[in-house]
Design an enzyme around this catalytic site. Structure first.
Site, mmCIF file in Angstrom:
data_model
loop_
_atom_site.group_PDB
_atom_site.id
_atom_site.type_symbol
_atom_site.label_atom_id
_atom_site.label_comp_id
_atom_site.label_asym_id
_atom_site.label_seq_id
_atom_site.Cartn_x
_atom_site.Cartn_y
_atom_site.Cartn_z
ATOM 1 N N LYS A 282 0.964 -1.359 0.061
ATOM 2 C CA LYS A 282 0.144 0.175 -0.001
ATOM 3 C C LYS A 282 0.935 1.293 0.006
ATOM 4 O O LYS A 282 1.952 1.210 0.789
ATOM 5 C CB LYS A 282 -0.972 -0.127 1.249
ATOM 6 C CG LYS A 282 -2.324 0.580 1.299
ATOM 7 C CD LYS A 282 -2.741 0.391 2.264
ATOM 8 C CE LYS A 282 -4.502 0.679 2.018
ATOM 9 N NZ LYS A 282 -5.326 0.248 2.980
ATOM 10 N N GLU A 367 -18.662 -6.045 10.821
ATOM 11 C CA GLU A 367 -19.501 -5.528 11.667
ATOM 12 C C GLU A 367 -20.589 -6.399 12.211
ATOM 13 O O GLU A 367 -20.766 -6.218 13.489
ATOM 14 C CB GLU A 367 -20.291 -4.453 10.813
ATOM 15 C CG GLU A 367 -19.378 -3.115 10.527
ATOM 16 C CD GLU A 367 -18.498 -3.349 9.215
ATOM 17 O OE1 GLU A 367 -18.444 -4.399 8.719
ATOM 18 O OE2 GLU A 367 -17.662 -2.286 8.872
ATOM 19 N N ARG A 395 -25.462 -2.986 7.843
ATOM 20 C CA ARG A 395 -25.432 -4.433 7.767
ATOM 21 C C ARG A 395 -25.353 -5.122 9.108
ATOM 22 O O ARG A 395 -25.470 -6.484 8.806
ATOM 23 C CB ARG A 395 -23.962 -4.722 6.867
ATOM 24 C CG ARG A 395 -22.675 -4.472 7.550
ATOM 25 C CD ARG A 395 -21.666 -4.954 6.794
ATOM 26 N NE ARG A 395 -21.550 -4.792 5.238
ATOM 27 C CZ ARG A 395 -20.710 -5.451 4.393
ATOM 28 N NH1 ARG A 395 -19.619 -5.878 4.858
ATOM 29 N NH2 ARG A 395 -20.857 -5.146 3.000
HETATM 30 C C1 LIG Z 1 -18.575 -2.927 5.481
HETATM 31 C C2 LIG Z 1 -17.410 -1.640 5.273
HETATM 32 N N1 LIG Z 1 -16.736 -1.543 6.753
HETATM 33 C C3 LIG Z 1 -15.675 -0.675 6.759
HETATM 34 C C4 LIG Z 1 -15.454 -0.090 5.625
HETATM 35 C C5 LIG Z 1 -14.195 0.957 5.607
HETATM 36 N N2 LIG Z 1 -13.251 0.708 4.737
HETATM 37 C C6 LIG Z 1 -13.017 1.125 3.573
HETATM 38 S S1 LIG Z 1 -11.650 0.588 3.217
HETATM 39 C C7 LIG Z 1 -11.175 -0.331 4.379
HETATM 40 C C8 LIG Z 1 -10.009 -1.226 4.295
HETATM 41 C C9 LIG Z 1 -9.919 -2.319 3.288
HETATM 42 O O1 LIG Z 1 -8.861 -3.082 3.181
HETATM 43 P P1 LIG Z 1 -8.502 -3.971 2.038
HETATM 44 O O2 LIG Z 1 -9.841 -4.715 1.560
HETATM 45 O O3 LIG Z 1 -7.454 -4.744 2.466
HETATM 46 O O4 LIG Z 1 -8.029 -2.971 0.700
HETATM 47 P P2 LIG Z 1 -6.762 -2.014 1.039
HETATM 48 O O5 LIG Z 1 -7.254 -0.676 1.383
HETATM 49 O O6 LIG Z 1 -5.784 -2.656 1.612
HETATM 50 O O7 LIG Z 1 -6.523 -1.722 -0.603
HETATM 51 C C10 LIG Z 1 -12.086 -0.192 5.110
HETATM 52 C C11 LIG Z 1 -12.256 -0.999 6.401
HETATM 53 C C12 LIG Z 1 -16.077 -0.291 4.162
HETATM 54 N N3 LIG Z 1 -15.766 0.376 3.212
HETATM 55 N N4 LIG Z 1 -17.048 -1.430 4.354
HETATM 56 MG MG LIG Z 2 -5.333 -4.412 2.116
#
Ligand SMILES: Cc1ncc(C[n+]2csc(CCOP(=O)(O)OP(=O)(O)O)c2C)c(N)n1
Ligand SMILES: [Mg+2]
Ligand SMILES: CC(=O)[C@@H](O)[C@H](O)COP(=O)(O)O
Length: 633
Positions: A282, A367, A395
């Site tokens: 990242k 969640e 959700r």
């Molecule tokens: C249901 C839900 N909970 C929390 C979030 C907030 N959120 C957005 S991106 C993220 C992290 C995602 O991590 P990953 O899937 O590994 O993607 P990366 O950013 O590392 O590429 C979170 C927790 C969300 N978008 N949806």
């Molecule tokens: Mg990730």
């Protein structure tokens, strides 16, 4: 010569050689830093998805093949490669490019919502339809992060995908982080797969000694690939994914386009359920992001591109007020614990975590599990604080209803980003929580209007041990103190003009707007009383009593009108036989296009100017018809 400027769509990628692809990746990174440092957005995730996206669009034939992006925040490169570079000047701005996929923007975009862990279910559904419709020349690809993979929905989908024989390619973009490092057994398993050194050393040897010289060609490389597979089985434990029935390809260097293309091509040729495990970083390629321990510039505002330093004016946020108060309360209340769904810092649990790391639980992007595990904690006598963004509580509604409320569990929910958030588009606005919570038996909902009421209402919530309590507040800076003239029946009276023409019922941060409306009404000779109920659901008896003494009631909430506080207040007035007409102001029942919060609030009429204009009209109507026919359904 520039590469990016010639990319109008995926077809323009196909003729590029290795050197041109490396040049393209460099240009994409430079473009992302230049633009996102100005507009704000998800810089870190997209810097980590550059080569992966290039390889995806070279191996698969979008839109015939379908590429679904989980959460969608890492689709900027996808947008660049599908001809939308010009739109980045107005990324996440009204009328500009959405920060997430958007069908209105491109035929290459499928899933528009930003709620994580849904992509595999989308892919499963699309693949089933393709099978039934005879589209046997297509592949469905879901790109999901290691964080997204911690969401329960992802495993519900994997269960079905693994047992079927449909061409679904699941690309795990494994950068070891959500915002912070991804937690749990799955993260540990991915780490096991990542760190099978012998396998990786063999990979490196294979790449260096064999390279991809024409002499070697595919057959020899494939034979060695078979050896690698065998070796992996020896050095790497049989994977979780293979145990489920999925073919596992990887781990592959997620920044090596050639290696990625080889892995993706094998996955595509497999014509069945397959996982491609890509290892990415990242923020790669931009030092300030790579050095950011907190979240690798996961989501940023405007920054100085040279230093990465934020250009935002320092303010005290609602989140910081909550974070400090919770940390302070926790010193007096050893039963208080915090639960986050992979967002410890964004939701303000980091100060409690720093003081008492054993009392903050990160469950991953889960969640539903967060809420029901909180019911378990309350069952044993703890008082959990589940801190989530308001939109993500959607959700976990059944868990709130059936695991917390049904069992009268003393769980406190702190909903950040409640109301209009704006930039992140339709799925991020916290506009459904009040409507959902209004139907939960026993739920008590507070909407603080300023820092002092947030602190008070948090403590009051933590004192309730036989029902769910909820605090909700918006994104951004907390307003200045709004002191009350008096508190009656739990309701704060913020202004009283004497003649009781209009009762303005302010929900949380709408108190400032209501006080401004009262000023405007006074200029028109209309007297107003402004109250903040503090605990907005259920409706306080004092509000009903006050309504009976006024000619018109006006409620204003930064939440959906349908089923919101105004709706509940209207029913309470009817049930009490109070005939005072009511006008309820809130967010209309539709999805809101991305724009700044203030722009959206203006667009939906939640401004002092618009509300006061309509209220003056309504009062004039009352004067014309003393019977006071109901003004609002
Ligand atoms: C249901 C839900 N909970 C929390 C979030 C907030 N959120 C957005 S991106 C993220 C992290 C995602 O991590 P990953 O899937 O590994 O993607 P990366 O950013 O590392 O590429 C979170 C927790 C969300 N978008 N949806
Ligand atoms: Mg990730
Ligand atoms: C996709 C994602 O990361 C969202 O959770 C959103 O970007 C959060 O934005 P803020 O934290 O800036 O409200």
């Amino acid at each position: 010569m520039g590469q990016l400027e010639h990319i109008t769509g995926p077809q323009d990628l196909r003729g590029l050689g290795p050197a041109e692809l490396e040049q393209l990746a460099r240009e994409v990174r430079a473009f992302l830093v230049e633009h996102v440092s100005r507009t704000g957005g998800h810089l870190g995730p997209n810097l980590g998805a550059v080569e992966l996206t290039i390889a995806l669009h070279r191996v698969f034939d979008s839109p015939r093949d379908t590429i679904v992006w989980d959460t969608g925040h890492q689709a900027y490169v996808h947008k660049l490669l599908t001809g939308r570079a010009d739109g980045f000047a107005r990324l996440r701005q009204r009328g500009g490019l959405s920060g997430y996929p958007s069908r209105a923007e491109s035929e290459h975009d499928v899933v528009e919502n930003s709620h994580a862990s849904t992509s595999l279910s989308w892919a499963d559904g699309i693949a089933k339809a393709d099978e039934l419709l005879g589209h046997d020349d297509r592949t469905v690809v879901a790109v999901i992060g290691d964080g997204g993979l911690t969401g329960g929905m992802a495993w519900e989908a994997l269960n079905g995908i693994a047992a079927a024989d449909r061409p679904v390619v699941v690309v795990v973009n494994d950068n070891e982080r959500s915002y912070a490092p991804t937690v749990g057994g799955l993260a540990n398993h991915l780490a096991t797969l990542r760190t099978t050194r012998g396998y990786e050393r063999f990979l490196d040897w294979g790449k260096q000694v064999l390279g991809r010289t024409p002499v070697v060609g595919a057959p020899v490389y494939d034979a060695l690939h078979g050896m690698k597979k065998g070796l992996k089985d020896v050095v790497a434990p049989q994977g979780l994914f293979e145990d489920l029935g999925l073919k596992y390809v990887g781990p592959v260097d997620g920044h090596d386009v050639e290696a990625l293309e080889h892995a993706l091509a094998r996955a595509k040729a497999f014509r069945g359920p397959v996982i491609v495990h890509a290892l990415t970083r990242k923020g790669l390629g931009y030092e300030p992001a790579e050095a950011d321990e907190a979240d690798r510039f996961h989501g940023i505002g405007a920054i100085d591109p040279l230093t990465g330093r934020s250009l935002a004016v320092k303010t005290t946020s609602w989140t910081s007020v909550f974070a400090e108060e919770l940390r302070d309360v926790a010193e007096e209340r050893p039963d208080v614990v915090g639960i986050t769904a992979a967002m410890c810092i964004p939701v303000g649990l980091h100060l409690l975590q720093a003081a008492h790391p054993e009392r903050v639980f990160d469950v991953g992007i889960a969640e539903q599990h967060a809420v029901t595990s909180a019911a378990g904690m309350a069952y044993r006598g703890l008082h959990p604080v589940v801190a989530v963004y308001a939109t993500f509580l959607n959700r976990a509604f059944d868990q709130l209803l059936m695991d917390v409320a049904l069992h009268r569990a003393g769980v406190t929910f702190v909903l950040d980003r409640a109301g209009v958030t704006g930039d992140d588009g339709a799925s991020h606005n916290g506009m459904w929580d009040l409507s959902l919570l209004s139907v939960v038996p026993g739920a008590r909902v507070a909407a603080p209007r300023d820092a002092v009421t947030l602190q008070e209402e948090l403590r009051e919530a933590l004192d309730v041990d036989d029902a769910p309590t909820v605090l909700r507040f918006p994104k951004g800076p907390v307003p200045g103190a709004l002191p009350a003239l008096e508190r009656r029946g739990g309701v704060d009276v913020l202004r009283r003009d004497g003649d009781e023409d209009v009762l303005l019922v302010a929900v949380g941060p709408m108190a400032g707007l209501c006080l401004e409306v009262a000023d405007r009404l006074a200029d028109q000779g209309v007297g107003a009383t402004v109250v903040d109920p503090r605990w907005v659901l259920p409706v306080a008896e004092e509000v009903v009593a006050l309504a009976a003494r006024h000619r018109l009631v006006v409620s204003v909430e930064d939440g959906g009108r349908a089923g919101g506080v105004g709706s509940v207040l209207a029913r309470a007035l009817r049930d009490a036989g109070v005939g005072t007409p009511l006008r309820d102001y809130g967010i209309p029942q539709r999805f809101l296009e991305h724009a700044k919060r203030a722009e959206v609030l203006e667009e939906v009429g939640l401004t002092a100017q618009e509300v006061s204009r309509q209220v003056v009209e309504a009062v004039a109507g009352l004067d014309a018809e003393p019977t006071g026919a109901p003004l609002h359904d």
